[in-house]
Design an enzyme around this catalytic site. Structure first.
Site, PDB file in Angstrom:
ATOM      1  N   ASP A   1       0.491   3.624   7.541  1.00 30.35           N
ATOM      2  CA  ASP A   1       1.538   4.486   6.982  1.00 30.35           C
ATOM      3  C   ASP A   1       2.630   4.429   8.041  1.00 30.35           C
ATOM      4  O   ASP A   1       2.497   5.048   9.105  1.00 30.35           O
ATOM      5  CB  ASP A   1       1.013   5.908   6.814  1.00 30.35           C
ATOM      6  CG  ASP A   1       2.087   6.835   6.287  1.00 30.35           C
ATOM      7  OD1 ASP A   1       3.274   6.601   6.578  1.00 30.35           O
ATOM      8  OD2 ASP A   1       1.757   7.805   5.592  1.00 30.35           O
ATOM      9  N   HIS A   2       3.677   3.661   7.781  1.00 30.88           N
ATOM     10  CA  HIS A   2       4.592   3.374   8.888  1.00 30.88           C
ATOM     11  C   HIS A   2       5.300   4.617   9.420  1.00 30.88           C
ATOM     12  O   HIS A   2       5.820   4.616  10.530  1.00 30.88           O
ATOM     13  CB  HIS A   2       5.574   2.253   8.530  1.00 30.88           C
ATOM     14  CG  HIS A   2       6.695   2.653   7.633  1.00 30.88           C
ATOM     15  ND1 HIS A   2       6.571   2.748   6.279  1.00 30.88           N
ATOM     16  CD2 HIS A   2       7.982   2.978   7.900  1.00 30.88           C
ATOM     17  CE1 HIS A   2       7.727   3.115   5.758  1.00 30.88           C
ATOM     18  NE2 HIS A   2       8.609   3.260   6.715  1.00 30.88           N
TER      19      HIS A   2
ATOM     20  N   HIS B   1       3.468   9.183   3.189  1.00 26.96           N
ATOM     21  CA  HIS B   1       4.415   9.606   4.236  1.00 26.96           C
ATOM     22  C   HIS B   1       4.604  11.127   4.283  1.00 26.96           C
ATOM     23  O   HIS B   1       4.524  11.738   5.336  1.00 26.96           O
ATOM     24  CB  HIS B   1       5.795   8.980   4.015  1.00 26.96           C
ATOM     25  CG  HIS B   1       5.781   7.488   3.872  1.00 26.96           C
ATOM     26  ND1 HIS B   1       4.914   6.687   4.543  1.00 26.96           N
ATOM     27  CD2 HIS B   1       6.555   6.649   3.126  1.00 26.96           C
ATOM     28  CE1 HIS B   1       5.154   5.413   4.224  1.00 26.96           C
ATOM     29  NE2 HIS B   1       6.137   5.374   3.367  1.00 26.96           N
TER      30      HIS B   1
HETATM   31  C1  BG6 Z   1       8.044   2.706   1.927  1.00 28.20           C
HETATM   32  C2  BG6 Z   1       8.279   2.882   0.464  1.00 28.20           C
HETATM   33  O1  BG6 Z   1       6.732   3.031   2.261  1.00 28.20           O
HETATM   34  O2  BG6 Z   1       8.931   3.522   2.655  1.00 28.20           O
HETATM   35  C3  BG6 Z   1       9.713   2.579   0.111  1.00 28.20           C
HETATM   36  O3  BG6 Z   1       7.418   2.032  -0.265  1.00 28.20           O
HETATM   37  C4  BG6 Z   1      10.657   3.360   0.972  1.00 28.20           C
HETATM   38  O4  BG6 Z   1       9.974   2.845  -1.262  1.00 28.20           O
HETATM   39  C5  BG6 Z   1      10.301   3.220   2.439  1.00 28.20           C
HETATM   40  O5  BG6 Z   1      11.957   2.880   0.748  1.00 28.20           O
HETATM   41  C6  BG6 Z   1      11.104   4.160   3.305  1.00 28.20           C
HETATM   42  O6  BG6 Z   1      10.880   3.858   4.647  1.00 28.20           O
HETATM   43  P1  BG6 Z   1      11.940   4.230   5.772  1.00 28.20           P
HETATM   44  O7  BG6 Z   1      11.276   3.853   7.042  1.00 28.20           O
HETATM   45  O8  BG6 Z   1      13.170   3.424   5.470  1.00 28.20           O
HETATM   46  O9  BG6 Z   1      12.174   5.692   5.636  1.00 28.20           O
END
Ligand code: BG6
Length: 514
Positions: free
Chosen positions: A201-202, A264
C-alpha cells in the site's frame, strides 16, 4: 516555522543496516503504467542513491510483444518523465543493461516455463544468486493464476531460512470483496509463507504518513488530548485532480471504495486512531492498527444510505482543460455505476473514539490534488472571548498535510493587536520543504528497498487486509441492494455532489476548504 537550535543537521541517507543482496525483480505487468511511472523510476533513484546492489536484474513480463530494447526505451521514458532525480546518461546506459523483457499471458503455463528459463539464463549471465522478487502489478483476478504458475514451474521456493529467497509483492486491491480476498490469500499462502508476502500500500511508504506516528508518539502534547473528550471529529481527505486516465479496465471494476478507501484511507485512519504500540516491532505496530479495523462500526442497513455518498463526474474542467464525463471515457460502460467520488462517515467503537465521527472523502476529477488528515478539536464554551453564539470562535484544528505541500498546521485563536479586544484565527505552519530542504524519497523507493531487505513492517498483513475487506464488503452489499441505475453526479473540477455536503452538514459540520 524554523528548525530549533542546535541547527538541524541532516544526515546523509545511511546505508541500510541490513545489506541488500543481489536479486532479480520480475514485474508482472512490466509494460504497464505502474512499472513505467513508479517502479522503474524508483529503482533508478535507489541506484543513484547508492542503495541498489550492483548485481541486479529486472525482467518485465507482459502481454505486449516487446523486445529488450523496446522495454529499455519505455523504462527510459518513464525515468525521464517521472523520476525524482534527473536521468544521467552515463548511469542510465549502464543501468539499462540490467533490463529484460518477456512477453506472455498470466494464465498460460508456457509463460512460467519461459520465465524460468529466461531468469536462469540472466542469473547465470549476471552472476546473480537466484534471489527473486515477483512484483504483481496486475488485476486481482489474475493473482491466483500467477501464484499457481510460479508454483508449478518451481519458481517460488518456500521460505526455508537459507538462501536464495523468493518474495512476492502484490499491489492493492487484493481482491474485490472479502470472499475473493480470502481466496487470493489462501492461494498465496499455499505457495508462499506469510513472511515472503508483501502486500503493498504505497501510502505506507510516504514520508508524511510515516510521520503520523512520530507526531503522535514523539510529542507529549498530543496524546493526552487525542480522544473523544477533546476531539470533535476527524476528516480524512484524498483528492485527485486527474480523471480516469487510461485505467478504465481496472477502474470500472474497482471504483473509489475499493481503489482508495479499502487500503490507503483505512490505513491512514488506523494510524490516526490506533493505541500507542509498546514497540516499533513490525507485528506490534500491525497489531495496534488491526485493533482499529476490528473496532470499525459496520455500515449496514439504513446506515448505508445515511453514512455513504457515492458519485460520478460528468463533463467539466480539470487542470484547466476540458474533461469528458466518466461514462464517456474510453473503455467505460455508458451505463456504468462505478463511483469516482465517495464521502462517508464512520465510527471507531472503543473507549478512545466512541462518538467521534471520522469523515472520509476521496475522488477523481476534483479541483486539485490534496490529501490531508484534519483533527478538529471541540468548540470552547460560550464564555470570555466566545460570548456571542452567533459568531462562535472557530475550533482548533490540527491539519496534517500528506501531499502536496507536505507539513502540518495548527489553527489557534489569537488576539488582534490594538486597543480593542478582538480575536482572529491564525495558523502555525510547518512545511517539510522549508525545514528539511531536500525532497523525500518516493514511497515506492522505500518500499522496494524494504522488500529487498525483507522488512514487512510497512506492508499489510493478511488479517488486516481481510478485516478491512469485511468492513468494505458490508458497504458494497448495501450499495448492491440499492440497485441504483445512476449515481449522483458532479461536474469534473468541482468538490463532489451536494449530497456529500449534506452528509456532513446534517451533523452541523462542514468539509474543510482545501
Ligand atoms: C493508487 C490508486 O493506489 O493511488 C490510484 O489506484 C490513485 O487510482 C493513486 O490515483 C494515488 O496515489 P498518490 O500517491 O498519487 O496519492
Amino acid at each position: 516555522m524554523i528548525p530549533l537550535t542546535p541547527p538541524l543537521e541532516i544526515l546523509p541517507e545511511p546505508e541500510s543496516a541490513i545489506p541488500v543482496q543481489p536479486c532479480t525483480l520480475v514485474i508482472f505487468g512490466g509494460s504497464g503504467d505502474l512499472a513505467r511511472r513508479r517502479l522503474i523510476p524508483a529503482l533508478y533513484n535507489l541506484l543513484l542513491d547508492g542503495l541498489l546492489p550492483s548485481q541486479f536484474a529486472v525482467i518485465g513480463l507482459g502481454r505486449r510483444s516487446l523486445t529488450d530494447p523496446d522495454f529499455r526505451r519505455i523504462a527510459r521514458e518513464g525515468v525521464i518523465a517521472h523520476s525524482r532525480q534527473p536521468l544521467v546518461e552515463a548511469t542510465w546506459r549502464e543501468f539499462e543493461q540490467h533490463f529484460f523483457y518477456l512477453s506472455g499471458e498470466n494464465e498460460d503455463a508456457h509463460t512460467y516455463a519461459a520465465l524460468k528459463a529466461r531468469a536462469e539464463e540472466i542469473e547465470r549471465m549476471m552472476r546473480l544468486p537466484g534471489n527473486r522478487i515477483f512484483y504483481l502489478s496486475i488485476p486481482p483476478s489474475s493473482i491466483t493464476a500467477v501464484c499457481d504458475g510460479l508454483d508449478h514451474a518451481g519458481l517460488a521456493t518456500r521460505a526455508s531460512g537459507s538462501p536464495p529467497y523468493s518474495r512476492i509483492i502484490v499491489e492493492k486491491p487484493v481482491g474485490r470483496d472479502l470472499a475473493s480476498a480470502r481466496q487470493i490469500n489462501e492461494v498465496m499462502g499455499r505457495v508462499f509463507d506469510e513472511s515472503q508476502i508483501f502486500r503493498i500500500d504505497h501510502y505506507l511508504g510516504k514520508e508524511t504518513v510515516q510521520n503520523l506516528m512520530v507526531i503522535r508518539f514523539a510529542n507529549s502534547i498530543f496524546e493526552p488530548i487525542w480522544n473523544n473528550k477533546y476531539i470533535d471529529h476527524v476528516q480524512i481527505t484524498v483528492c485527485e485532480a486527474e480523471g480516469l486516465g487510461s485505467r478504465a479496465a481496472y477502474y470500472e471494476e474497482a471504483g473509489a471504495l475499493r481503489d482508495m478507501v479499502q487500503n490507503h484511507m483505512l490505513q491512514l485512519q488506523c494510524l490516526v486512531a490506533m493505541e500507542p504500540p509498546y514497540s516499533l516491532e513490525p507485528d506490534v505496530v500491525r497489531n495496534a492498527k488491526m485493533e482499529v479495523l476490528r473496532c470499525l462500526r459496520p455500515i449496514i442497513d439504513a446506515d448505508v444510505e445515511r453514512f455513504t455518498v457515492r458519485a460520478q463526474y460528468t463533463e467539466g474542467i480539470g487542470n484547466g482543460k476540458p474533461v469528458k464525463g466518466y461514462r464517456l471515457e474510453k473503455g467505460v460502460n455508458p451505463n456504468s455505476t462505478t463511483e469516482t467520488f465517495l464521502a462517508l462517515k464512520c465510527f471507531v467503537e472503543n473507549w478512545r473514539w466512541s462518538g467521534v465521527p471520522f469523515y472520509l472523502r476521496t475522488g477523481k476529477a476534483l479541483p486539485k490534488r490534496a490529501s490531508e488528515i484534519a483533527v478538529q478539536f471541540k468548540d470552547i464554551p460560550h464564555i470570555l472571548f466566545n460570548m456571542d453564539p452567533q459568531h462562535s470562535l472557530p475550533a482548533n484544528v490540527l491539519a496534517l498535510r500528506i501531499q502536496p505541500d507536505e507539513g502540518l498546521s495548527l489553527r489557534i485563536v489569537s488576539r488582534v493587536p490594538g486597543t480593542r479586544t478582538q480575536t482572529h484565527p491564525v495558523e502555525m505552519d510547518f512545511r517539510y520543504s522549508e525545514v528539511f530542504g531536500r525532497p523525500s524519497p518516493e514511497a515506492y523507493e522505500r518500499l522496494l528497498l524494504d522488500v529487498m531487505i525483507g522488512d514487512a513492517s510497512r506492508f499489510m498483513r493478511r488479517d488486516a487486509v481481510e478485516a478491512s475487506w469485511a468492513w468494505i464488503t458490508d458497504i458494497l452489499k448495501g450499495w448492491e441492494a440499492q440497485q441504483l441505475l445512476r449515481l449522483p453526479e458532479y461536474p469534473a473540477g468541482t468538490w463532489g455532489p451536494p449530497e456529500a455536503d449534506h452528509l456532513i452538514q446534517r451533523d452541523g459540520r462542514s468539509w474543510r476548504i482545501l
